[in-house]
Design an enzyme around this catalytic site. Sequence first.
Site, mmCIF file in Angstrom:
data_model
loop_
_atom_site.group_PDB
_atom_site.id
_atom_site.type_symbol
_atom_site.label_atom_id
_atom_site.label_comp_id
_atom_site.label_asym_id
_atom_site.label_seq_id
_atom_site.Cartn_x
_atom_site.Cartn_y
_atom_site.Cartn_z
ATOM 1 N N GLY A 66 0.841 -0.986 0.064
ATOM 2 C CA GLY A 66 0.228 0.624 0.219
ATOM 3 C C GLY A 66 0.789 1.196 -0.096
ATOM 4 O O GLY A 66 1.899 0.796 0.400
ATOM 5 N N VAL B 188 0.288 4.176 5.226
ATOM 6 C CA VAL B 188 -1.917 3.451 5.901
ATOM 7 C C VAL B 188 -1.599 2.681 6.897
ATOM 8 O O VAL B 188 -2.803 2.203 7.062
ATOM 9 C CB VAL B 188 -2.459 3.002 4.454
ATOM 10 N N THR C 125 3.014 -0.902 8.962
ATOM 11 C CA THR C 125 4.418 -0.873 9.696
ATOM 12 C C THR C 125 3.513 -1.103 10.784
ATOM 13 O O THR C 125 4.058 -1.123 11.950
ATOM 14 C CB THR C 125 5.376 0.395 10.070
ATOM 15 N N SER D 164 -6.632 4.103 -18.508
ATOM 16 C CA SER D 164 -8.390 4.793 -18.245
ATOM 17 C C SER D 164 -8.583 5.795 -18.365
ATOM 18 O O SER D 164 -10.018 5.577 -18.021
ATOM 19 C CB SER D 164 -8.386 4.528 -16.119
ATOM 20 N N LYS E 204 -11.367 6.701 -7.322
ATOM 21 C CA LYS E 204 -11.266 7.388 -8.426
ATOM 22 C C LYS E 204 -12.809 8.189 -8.324
ATOM 23 O O LYS E 204 -13.282 9.196 -8.170
ATOM 24 C CB LYS E 204 -11.878 6.915 -9.744
#
Length: 804
Positions: free
Chosen positions: A362, A366, A369, A685, A728
Site C-alpha cells: 500500500g 496507511v 508498519t 483508464s 477514483k
Amino acid sequence: MLPETMPVCPVRGSVIYPTMVMPIDAGRPISIRAIDEALARDRVLLIVSQRDKEVETPRPSDLFEVGTACNILKMRKNPDGSVQVLVQAFARVRVREWLDLGDHLEARGEVLADEPGEPILVKALVREVKDKFQALLKEGKYLAPEVAQFILNLEDPSQLADYVAFHMDFRLEDKQKVLETANVAERLRAVLVLLEAELALIETQRRIQQQVKEEIDRNQREYFLREQMKAIQRELHGEEGEQEVEEFRRKLEALDLPPVVRQEVERELNRFARMHPDSAEASVIRTYLDWIVNLPWNTRTEDNLDLERAKEILERDHYGLEKVKDRVLEYLAVRKLKAERAKRGEIPPDEVNKGPILLFVGPPGVGKTSIAKSIAEALGRKYVRVSLGGVRDESDIRGHRRTYIGAMPGRIIQGLRQAGTKNPVFLLDEVDKLGISYQGDPAAALLEVLDPAQNKEFVDHYLGVPFDLSEVMFICTANFPQNIPAPLYDRMEPIEFTSYTEQEKLEIAKRYLLPRQLKENGLEPEQVVVTEAALTRLITHYTREAGVRQLEREIGALLRKAARRILEEGKKRVRITEKDLEAYLGPPRFLPETEAREPQVGVATGMYYTPVGGDIMFVEVSVMPGKGNLILTGQLGDVMKESARAALSYAKKNALRFGIPLEKFDKSDIHIHVPAGAIPKEGPSAGVALVSALVSALTEVPVRHDIAMTGEITLTGRVLPIGGVKEKVLGARRAGIREVILPKLNEPDLADIPKPLRQNMTFHFVEHLDQVLDLALVGGLKALEERGRRSRSARRKKELVAHA
C-alpha cells in the site's frame, strides 16, 4: 466353595496371590465396612487391586475384574479408627457382577482354577524362572535369605510363578496379569519375560554406570590438564585472559546448543584460550563468541492466541482497514488451530510455524508498519523492524565472513539478538526497494530467509553455523509490489492497504492524531479545540496523501502555533475553526478539481488514481484547421498516447454514423490536452473520456458536466476494466459529482467503498462506447445518430445535384 456374595476390600499398589498369608491395613471407610461385613458372615473377603491408586473412594469401574478370595484369620482395631487384618488367600476369583451398596462394595464371582500346562514345558519354564530369579539375586536384588530360599525350594509351578511375581518390583499391571492368567505354563512364561526384562534393565544400568564412570574419569583428566593450562596462561598473560575464557565457557555450558554448533564454538573457544588476549585474532574470536553466547538459541515467548484480545488491540490502534484486520485474525485463528492439533500429537510441532509470509502492500502512511507492531502485541511476541530500503549488498542479509576486518552478522541475526527471543514478529520494511550490485543480490539472499523449507538451518556467513529461523513470524511491507523479484514475491501473500477516505482520515485525526499531538506539544485537551469542519478542510486543502503522516504534521504545526498564542496572549482556551486555518497555516496548498459549471463542447470529465488518492481531471479536445495532425499535450505517458490514438481511430471508423465528414480528419488538426501539465499522466483508464471529448469536439455536441467516467477502450468499442475504482469514485464525490460511468466488469469493486459514501450517487456500468456516449453527450446517442442520418442524407442530395 465361594459364598453367593463377598464383601470387596480394594487395595492400592499391590496384588495378593493364593496360598499367601499377609496382613492388610485398612483405613478407608469403604474397606473397614467390607471387613466388618465379612466378619459378620463367613469371614470370606474378596481383595481386589485398584487401577488408579489415587482414587480415594473407588467404584466398580476403578477396580480390576480379577481378585483374590481370602479368609480373615485375625483382626485388630487401631486407636486411629483403622483396622489391621491377617488374611490367607485361597483362590483366584473372576467377578461376574458388582454390587454397589453405597458404604461398601460386594461382588458375585467364580473361581479361576489353575489350568495345568504341558508337563515338559512347565518343567522347563520352572527351571528357567529359578535360574533368572537366582541371577537377579546375584545382581543385587535384595530378599531376605530365608524368603529367597523358600521360593527356590517351591515345587508347585503355580505357587512359584505367584511368589516370584509378588516379591519382584514389577509394575502393578504386570502383577495383575500374572494373577489373571489361569494357565500355569502361560503364567510362568509371563513371569520369565518380566525377569528377563529386569535383568536387561540391570545390564543397561550397569553399562550407564560404566559410561558415567568413564566420563567422570575423562572430565577429571580434562580438568587436570585445564588447570595446568590455566597455570601456564597465568604465567604468560595474567589473570584477565583466564577469567574471560572461563566466563565464555560458563555461558556456553548454560546454552542448549545444537551439537554441530557446540562443536564449532568449542573449537573456537579452545583456540581463543591458547592465544594472547591482546592479539588481533583473539579480538576477532572474542567478538564471535560474544555473538554466539548472546543469541536466543532456545529463548522464546509463549504465543497468546486469544482472538478477542487480538481483535481489541487491532481496533484500538487502527481505524478502518477492515479487510486487513479480518485477514490478520484469520491468520491467528489458523495458528491457534494448528497449535491445538500439535498439542494433541496430530501434527508435528514444526507444522505450527509454517504459514504464508504476509506482504502488506500500500501507499505510505496507511498503517502497514504500525499494524505489524499491533500483531506482535496481540501475540505477546517481541517486535523487530529492519528497513531494507536501499540495501544493495547480499552481506547485509547473510552477514560478512570473519576474514574481513570489522565483519558483523547480517541484519536478520542482528535483529534476533536485539529481540532476545527466537520467535519475534520480524518486520522486513520496504522490501520492494532492495537494490542489486556487483556485491550480490540481497533479494536472492532473502529467498532462504523466507522459505519455511530452508530457514530451519539458515547459515549466516559470520556465524558459520546454522540458526533456526522457522519460529520467526516474518511480515514484509512494500509500496510497489511490481518491483519485488518474482521468486521472492511468490513466497508471500499480499494484503492490500488502500488509501484512506476523507471520512476515515477525519476519524483517525479525531481519535489518534489530535490527542497524540496535543500530548507531544504539552497541551491539555481542554486548552485547544479543533472543530470537525477545520479538520475536514485541513484534510482536503492542506494535504494530498493516501495515508495520514502529512495530516499529523499539519495538526502538529497548528497546535504549536496555538501553544504560542496561549503563552503570548495569556489565553486559557483556543478554538480553531475552518476560517482560522489560513491565519495559522497560510493559504490552502491544494485546491481540489471541481465539476464544470455547464456542459461544454470537447471537454469530458475523467477520473485518475495515484498512490495519494483519486481525483477528477478534464480532458480537452480542440479541432482546428490543419493537415490531419494529432497533437497531444499535458505530459501524457506512452500508454495514454496510445489510448488517444485508439480514440481517434474509433471516431474515424464511426464518422459517418455520427455525422462527421471524413474530410474533416484530413483538413483539421486535433489537439488533445489534459490540464495540470506539470504532472505526468499515464494509464489506459482515460480511454472513455478521450472518446467522449473527441466525438463532442468533432460533432460540436456538448458533454454533460455533471458526470465523470473511466475505462479502457478497444478499437471495436468495448470498455475494459481498470484499477483504483474506490479512489477514483471518492475523488469524483469530493469534486461534487454524483453520477459516474464505470466498466461493467468493475461492478464488484464498489463493495470496497463504504456504503455511506455510495449513497446519493448513481453508477452506470457499461460494456460498449455506445452506452458511454449515450450517457455522456447532451441528447444522448439517439441525437448523435440522428445528426449522422441528416448529414448522410444531405451528402446524398448534394451528390445527386452535382451528378445532375
